[in-house]
Scaffold this motif. Structure first.
Motif, PDB file in Angstrom:
ATOM      1  N   SER A  34       0.838  -1.204   0.000  1.00  0.00           N
ATOM      2  CA  SER A  34       0.000   0.000   0.000  1.00  0.00           C
ATOM      3  C   SER A  34       0.873   1.255   0.000  1.00  0.00           C
ATOM      4  O   SER A  34       0.599   2.222  -0.712  1.00  0.00           O
ATOM      5  N   ASN A  35       1.943   1.241   0.790  1.00  0.00           N
ATOM      6  CA  ASN A  35       2.847   2.391   0.826  1.00  0.00           C
ATOM      7  C   ASN A  35       3.505   2.625  -0.538  1.00  0.00           C
ATOM      8  O   ASN A  35       3.623   3.758  -1.000  1.00  0.00           O
ATOM      9  N   ALA A  36       3.909   1.526  -1.165  1.00  0.00           N
ATOM     10  CA  ALA A  36       4.550   1.638  -2.471  1.00  0.00           C
ATOM     11  C   ALA A  36       3.566   2.211  -3.492  1.00  0.00           C
ATOM     12  O   ALA A  36       3.918   3.075  -4.308  1.00  0.00           O
ATOM     13  N   SER A  37       2.339   1.743  -3.412  1.00  0.00           N
ATOM     14  CA  SER A  37       1.318   2.233  -4.327  1.00  0.00           C
ATOM     15  C   SER A  37       1.059   3.722  -4.093  1.00  0.00           C
ATOM     16  O   SER A  37       0.945   4.508  -5.047  1.00  0.00           O
ATOM     17  N   VAL A  76      10.280  -3.395  -3.746  1.00  0.00           N
ATOM     18  CA  VAL A  76      10.897  -2.310  -4.500  1.00  0.00           C
ATOM     19  C   VAL A  76       9.790  -1.519  -5.183  1.00  0.00           C
ATOM     20  O   VAL A  76       8.856  -2.104  -5.717  1.00  0.00           O
ATOM     21  N   ASP A  77       9.905  -0.192  -5.146  1.00  0.00           N
ATOM     22  CA  ASP A  77       8.940   0.579  -5.926  1.00  0.00           C
ATOM     23  C   ASP A  77       9.620   1.700  -6.680  1.00  0.00           C
ATOM     24  O   ASP A  77      10.729   2.113  -6.349  1.00  0.00           O
ATOM     25  N   THR A  78       8.949   2.165  -7.737  1.00  0.00           N
ATOM     26  CA  THR A  78       9.481   3.261  -8.532  1.00  0.00           C
ATOM     27  C   THR A  78       8.699   4.540  -8.237  1.00  0.00           C
ATOM     28  O   THR A  78       8.494   5.379  -9.094  1.00  0.00           O
ATOM     29  N   ILE A  80       7.713   7.922  -5.532  1.00  0.00           N
ATOM     30  CA  ILE A  80       8.279   9.261  -5.365  1.00  0.00           C
ATOM     31  C   ILE A  80       9.539   9.296  -4.499  1.00  0.00           C
ATOM     32  O   ILE A  80      10.325  10.229  -4.534  1.00  0.00           O
ATOM     33  N   GLY A  81       9.782   8.230  -3.720  1.00  0.00           N
ATOM     34  CA  GLY A  81      10.993   8.156  -2.902  1.00  0.00           C
ATOM     35  C   GLY A  81      10.936   9.062  -1.685  1.00  0.00           C
ATOM     36  O   GLY A  81       9.973   9.803  -1.476  1.00  0.00           O
ATOM     37  N   MET A  82      11.973   8.963  -0.860  1.00  0.00           N
ATOM     38  CA  MET A  82      12.021   9.793   0.349  1.00  0.00           C
ATOM     39  C   MET A  82      13.373  10.479   0.461  1.00  0.00           C
ATOM     40  O   MET A  82      14.417   9.877   0.211  1.00  0.00           O
ATOM     41  N   THR A  83      13.335  11.724   0.862  1.00  0.00           N
ATOM     42  CA  THR A  83      14.572  12.452   1.138  1.00  0.00           C
ATOM     43  C   THR A  83      15.043  12.046   2.527  1.00  0.00           C
ATOM     44  O   THR A  83      14.353  11.319   3.247  1.00  0.00           O
ATOM     45  N   ALA A  95       3.305   7.051  13.980  1.00  0.00           N
ATOM     46  CA  ALA A  95       2.032   7.743  13.775  1.00  0.00           C
ATOM     47  C   ALA A  95       2.188   9.040  12.998  1.00  0.00           C
ATOM     48  O   ALA A  95       1.343   9.920  13.061  1.00  0.00           O
ATOM     49  N   LYS A  96       3.282   9.154  12.267  1.00  0.00           N
ATOM     50  CA  LYS A  96       3.410  10.308  11.376  1.00  0.00           C
ATOM     51  C   LYS A  96       3.172   9.788   9.961  1.00  0.00           C
ATOM     52  O   LYS A  96       3.881   8.915   9.483  1.00  0.00           O
ATOM     53  N   SER A  97       2.144  10.311   9.315  1.00  0.00           N
ATOM     54  CA  SER A  97       1.833   9.845   7.971  1.00  0.00           C
ATOM     55  C   SER A  97       2.104  10.915   6.942  1.00  0.00           C
ATOM     56  O   SER A  97       1.379  11.903   6.851  1.00  0.00           O
ATOM     57  N   GLY A  98       3.169  10.712   6.182  1.00  0.00           N
ATOM     58  CA  GLY A  98       3.452  11.630   5.085  1.00  0.00           C
ATOM     59  C   GLY A  98       2.342  11.580   4.060  1.00  0.00           C
ATOM     60  O   GLY A  98       2.034  12.571   3.400  1.00  0.00           O
ATOM     61  N   GLN A 117      -2.817   6.713   6.029  1.00  0.00           N
ATOM     62  CA  GLN A 117      -3.372   7.803   6.826  1.00  0.00           C
ATOM     63  C   GLN A 117      -2.972   7.756   8.292  1.00  0.00           C
ATOM     64  O   GLN A 117      -3.016   8.766   8.979  1.00  0.00           O
ATOM     65  N   PHE A 118      -2.524   6.604   8.778  1.00  0.00           N
ATOM     66  CA  PHE A 118      -2.288   6.514  10.211  1.00  0.00           C
ATOM     67  C   PHE A 118      -0.807   6.590  10.595  1.00  0.00           C
ATOM     68  O   PHE A 118      -0.474   6.868  11.729  1.00  0.00           O
ATOM     69  N   GLY A 119       0.044   6.303   9.636  1.00  0.00           N
ATOM     70  CA  GLY A 119       1.462   6.358   9.941  1.00  0.00           C
ATOM     71  C   GLY A 119       1.942   5.232  10.837  1.00  0.00           C
ATOM     72  O   GLY A 119       2.854   5.419  11.643  1.00  0.00           O
ATOM     73  N   VAL A 120       1.340   4.068  10.728  1.00  0.00           N
ATOM     74  CA  VAL A 120       1.818   2.927  11.515  1.00  0.00           C
ATOM     75  C   VAL A 120       2.097   1.674  10.678  1.00  0.00           C
ATOM     76  O   VAL A 120       2.829   0.790  11.114  1.00  0.00           O
ATOM     77  N   GLY A 121       1.515   1.622   9.484  1.00  0.00           N
ATOM     78  CA  GLY A 121       1.578   0.402   8.683  1.00  0.00           C
ATOM     79  C   GLY A 121       2.998  -0.081   8.439  1.00  0.00           C
ATOM     80  O   GLY A 121       3.272  -1.288   8.492  1.00  0.00           O
ATOM     81  N   PHE A 122       3.899   0.834   8.216  1.00  0.00           N
ATOM     82  CA  PHE A 122       5.280   0.478   7.917  1.00  0.00           C
ATOM     83  C   PHE A 122       5.881  -0.429   8.991  1.00  0.00           C
ATOM     84  O   PHE A 122       6.597  -1.390   8.701  1.00  0.00           O
ATOM     85  N   TYR A 123       5.563  -0.148  10.239  1.00  0.00           N
ATOM     86  CA  TYR A 123       6.165  -0.906  11.341  1.00  0.00           C
ATOM     87  C   TYR A 123       5.670  -2.343  11.408  1.00  0.00           C
ATOM     88  O   TYR A 123       6.225  -3.155  12.139  1.00  0.00           O
TER      89      TYR A 123
HETATM   90  P1  ADP Z   1       0.722   5.514   6.339  1.00  0.00           P
HETATM   91  O1  ADP Z   1       0.897   4.721   5.116  1.00  0.00           O
HETATM   92  O2  ADP Z   1      -0.564   5.268   7.038  1.00  0.00           O
HETATM   93  O3  ADP Z   1       0.977   6.960   6.142  1.00  0.00           O
HETATM   94  P2  ADP Z   1       3.088   4.122   7.163  1.00  0.00           P
HETATM   95  O4  ADP Z   1       3.658   3.825   8.515  1.00  0.00           O
HETATM   96  O5  ADP Z   1       2.746   2.947   6.357  1.00  0.00           O
HETATM   97  O6  ADP Z   1       1.838   5.036   7.383  1.00  0.00           O
HETATM   98  O7  ADP Z   1       4.094   5.000   6.385  1.00  0.00           O
HETATM   99  C1  ADP Z   1       4.516   6.228   6.946  1.00  0.00           C
HETATM  100  C2  ADP Z   1       4.921   7.183   5.895  1.00  0.00           C
HETATM  101  O8  ADP Z   1       6.160   6.811   5.347  1.00  0.00           O
HETATM  102  C3  ADP Z   1       4.013   7.266   4.710  1.00  0.00           C
HETATM  103  O9  ADP Z   1       2.950   8.159   4.972  1.00  0.00           O
HETATM  104  C4  ADP Z   1       4.913   7.809   3.636  1.00  0.00           C
HETATM  105  O10 ADP Z   1       5.024   9.205   3.737  1.00  0.00           O
HETATM  106  C5  ADP Z   1       6.263   7.204   3.998  1.00  0.00           C
HETATM  107  N1  ADP Z   1       6.530   5.993   3.207  1.00  0.00           N
HETATM  108  C6  ADP Z   1       6.416   4.725   3.612  1.00  0.00           C
HETATM  109  N2  ADP Z   1       6.759   3.866   2.630  1.00  0.00           N
HETATM  110  C7  ADP Z   1       7.100   4.609   1.558  1.00  0.00           C
HETATM  111  C8  ADP Z   1       7.541   4.318   0.227  1.00  0.00           C
HETATM  112  N3  ADP Z   1       7.663   3.055  -0.218  1.00  0.00           N
HETATM  113  N4  ADP Z   1       7.802   5.361  -0.596  1.00  0.00           N
HETATM  114  C9  ADP Z   1       7.649   6.633  -0.168  1.00  0.00           C
HETATM  115  N5  ADP Z   1       7.223   6.960   1.063  1.00  0.00           N
HETATM  116  C10 ADP Z   1       6.963   5.981   1.932  1.00  0.00           C
END
Ligand code: ADP
Ligand code: MG
Length: 626
Positions: A34-37, A76-78, A80-83, A95-98, A117-123
């Protein structure tokens, strides 16, 4: 006084996050995909307004790469990436959702496909991995950075090498411990099925290198191994497609792919609503009854998606009990999910959708009844009982909605008719909707009580299922016509001359009837000459609310309260048996008592009620013979 900021106990919070949010471990993949999408979506939305950017669909994808030797799984995703800052704020702060921020900033541009939206899924990654590495290069940036963490101990960010824009997340999959097996998350097959289950309708291709074997080109006898990149997900959900582009076969395929049933669906309903609550839905009316349908094991419900991502397998709140046979799915972007995305925050939207769906199902069934009777009858044979239960249950709350969908077998054409059809062909003077209850159509056909109603040319509905009479009692009337059992005291059929004769003859034989009553005492409420019998000698009718069929059903229940119908033994004054009875009463009281008992037991037999003493009954029969 200055307000102090709360300090989150990050370690504890992360621990909780990892161990208690999700009920199933496998959803980590759903979260990362979902994050990659979302990351790809962000480029897409940017390209809408930024002319220097072009969004070339083919360049955007997600790839899942397991590596058994290294025990790693990469996503792996193509996108927007992260700085460096993004890594710091978005992955370094729980709980910080970019993504939520992006969505808020871009609201005007219809960014509502963004999932995060919740900023937790990644963990969630830490449920299956003890080390997570993120290498990312942001759009428009020259440098790449690596975020690395072993969980609760914190993280590091260091410069890294990466040629292309996007993100690569690598999980070091945990070692197996006794009860917890993690190996499966390195298996091609398992990964594919997890992707199919949760992320099938992600809008971008999710690719995997899939290995297999095939016959060699130059020598068909021999097999060679190959590895091929495949797109695992279907991407465009069928429910988002234009109805006009879809064939019946597409719907049938979806039904079967989803294992909604092993049969062919009888009918599909494709709904797309773009109002205050937006949702799409594909519903099916199955042809056959699932084997466990009328058992406790059967679970009703529809699949629930939020933005194409599966949230719930069987959301029962979407279907009322009386339509529990319906299969299918609902997708809405307007649901407020709870943090694990496994449940809904509150169900206002859900209630709205459920109500809407229910209305559509009803209309669809109604039109099926009208336009494709054969199909409707197939449906009704499988699920009609459920509709009748629906009329009866919840104190009749849904009876208005369901009364036009129910049907009964009838005396006139010997087939199923709706109440509306019954009413529409009633003779003008007919006061009631008549029905007769019994075990089977054949038995009802022979019931003496039906004689006078049939002779009048009135149609009779045949009630052969337990629920029928209860449902009708709840309905009370249909289009202002009350229901009337052919066994009830007052049939509402005018035949004054006959009725008067019956009454005067009854009076003339008062002594006989009093005598018979003393013989049968508490078994019957009354004994009378019949106004309804034409050729049969005797029958039972009832007074009051409880009919004989109801008595049978109630006494079969485990907690039976011994409820009895108030029975009236009716005797046909035109039958020879009545003459014998009168004669016996005058000449041989004992014989009259014998006849009374026999006639009463015969009436019970006709109704399918048990005779309390069969031995006595047969002995009495013999007495008459010798
Ligand atoms: P959420 O998806 O609910 O915002 P996540 O914990 O899953 O929370 O992700 C936190 C934030 O990290 C995302 O909002 C996004 O800004 C950034 N992020 C996570 N995975 C990626 C990714 N593959 N590419 C770019 N940004 C990412
Ligand atoms: Mg997320």
């Amino acid at each position: 006084m200055a307000t102090q900021q709360f300090k989150a106990e990050s370690k504890r919070l992360l621990e909780m996050m990892i161990n208690s949010i999700y009920s199933q471990r496998e959803v980590f993949l759903r979260e990362l995909i979902s994050n990659a999408s979302d990351a790809i979506d962000k480029i897409y939305y940017k390209a809408l307004t930024d002319e220097s950017l072009t969004f070339n669909q083919d360049e955007y994808y997600i790839k899942v790469v397991p590596n058994k030797e290294a025990r790693t799984l990469s996503i792996v995703d193509t996108g927007i990436g992260m700085t460096k800052e993004d890594l710091e704020t978005n992955l370094g702060t729980i709980a910080k959702s970019g993504s939520l921020q992006f969505k808020t900033e871009n609201e005007a541009k219809d960014g509502h496909d963004i999932i995060g939206q919740f900023g937790v899924g990644f963990y969630a990654a830490f449920m299956v991995a003890d080390e997570v590495t993120v290498v990312s290069k942001a759009l428009g940036s020259e440098e790449a950075y690596m975020w690395h963490s072993k969980g609760v101990d914190g993280y590091t960010i260091t410069p890294a090498e990466k040629d292309t824009v996007g993100t690569e997340i690598t999980l070091k999959i945990k070692e197996n411990v006794e009860d917890d097996q993690y190996d499966e998350f390195l298996e091609e097959y398992t990964l594919k099925s997890i992707i199919k289950k949760y992320s099938d309708f992600i809008r971008y291709p999710i690719k995997m290198d899939v290995s297999g074997q095939r016959p060699k080109e130059d020598n068909e006898e021999e097999l060679e191994s190959y590895v091929e990149e495949q797109t695992v997900n279907s991407m465009v959900p069928i429910w988002r497609k234009n109805k006009a582009e879809l064939t019946d076969e597409d719907y049938v395929n979806f039904y079967q792919e989803k294992h909604y049933g092993f049969d062919q669906p009888l009918k599909h309903i494709h709904i797309s609503v773009d109002g205050t609550v937006r949702y799409q839905s594909i519903l099916y009316i199955p042809e056959n009854m699932p084997f466990d349908y009328y058992s406790k094991e059967y679970e009703k419900g529809l699949e629930l998606y939020s933005n194409g991502v599966l949230i719930m397998n069987k959301c029962s709140d979407l279907l009322p009990d009386h339509f529990s046979f319906v299969k299918g799915m609902v997708d809405s972007e307007d649901l407020s999910l709870n943090i694990s995305r496994e449940m809904l925050q509150h169900d206002r939207q859900l209630k709205f959708i459920a109500k809407n769906i229910s209305k559509k199902i009803k209309n669809e069934l109604k039109s099926l009844m009208k336009n494709d009777r054969e199909k409707y009858e197939t449906f009704y044979k499988a699920f009609g009982r459920q509709l009748k239960y629906g009329v009866y249950s919840e104190f009749g709350a849904n009876k208005e909605m369901l009364q036009d969908l129910i049907m009964f077998y009838s005396s006139k054409e010997k087939k199923l008719v709706s109440l509306d059809e019954y009413i529409s062909r009633m003779p003008e003077e007919q006061k009631y909707i008549y029905y007769a209850s019994g075990e089977s159509i054949e038995r009802i056909d022979k019931l003496p009580q039906t004689e006078v109603v049939s002779e009048k040319g009135y149609e009779i509905l045949y009630f052969t299922e337990d629920i029928d009479e209860f449902a009708i009692k709840m309905l009370m009337s249909y289009k202002e016509k009350e229901f009337k059992s052919v066994s009830s005291g007052d049939l509402g059929i005018e035949s004054e001359e006959n009725d008067e004769n019956v009454e005067s003859e009854q009076e003339e034989n008062k002594e006989l009837f009093d005598y018979m009553k003393s013989i049968l005492s508490d078994k019957v409420k009354d004994i009378r000459l019949s106004k309804r019998l034409k050729t049969h000698p005797v029958c039972l009718s009832t007074e009051g609310e409880v009919t004989i069929e109801m008595e049978k059903i109630l006494s079969a229940m485990p907690d039976n309260q011994n409820v009895k119908a108030d029975k009236v033994l009716e005797i046909n004054r035109n039958h020879e048996v009545f003459l014998s009875l009168k004669h016996a009463f005058e000449t041989d009281k004992e014989k009259a008592a014998l006849y009374t008992n026999l006639l009463y037991n015969q009436a019970l037999l006709i109704e399918g009620l048990p005779i309390s003493d069969p031995v006595e009954f047969t002995n009495n029969m013999c007495k008459v013979m010798v």
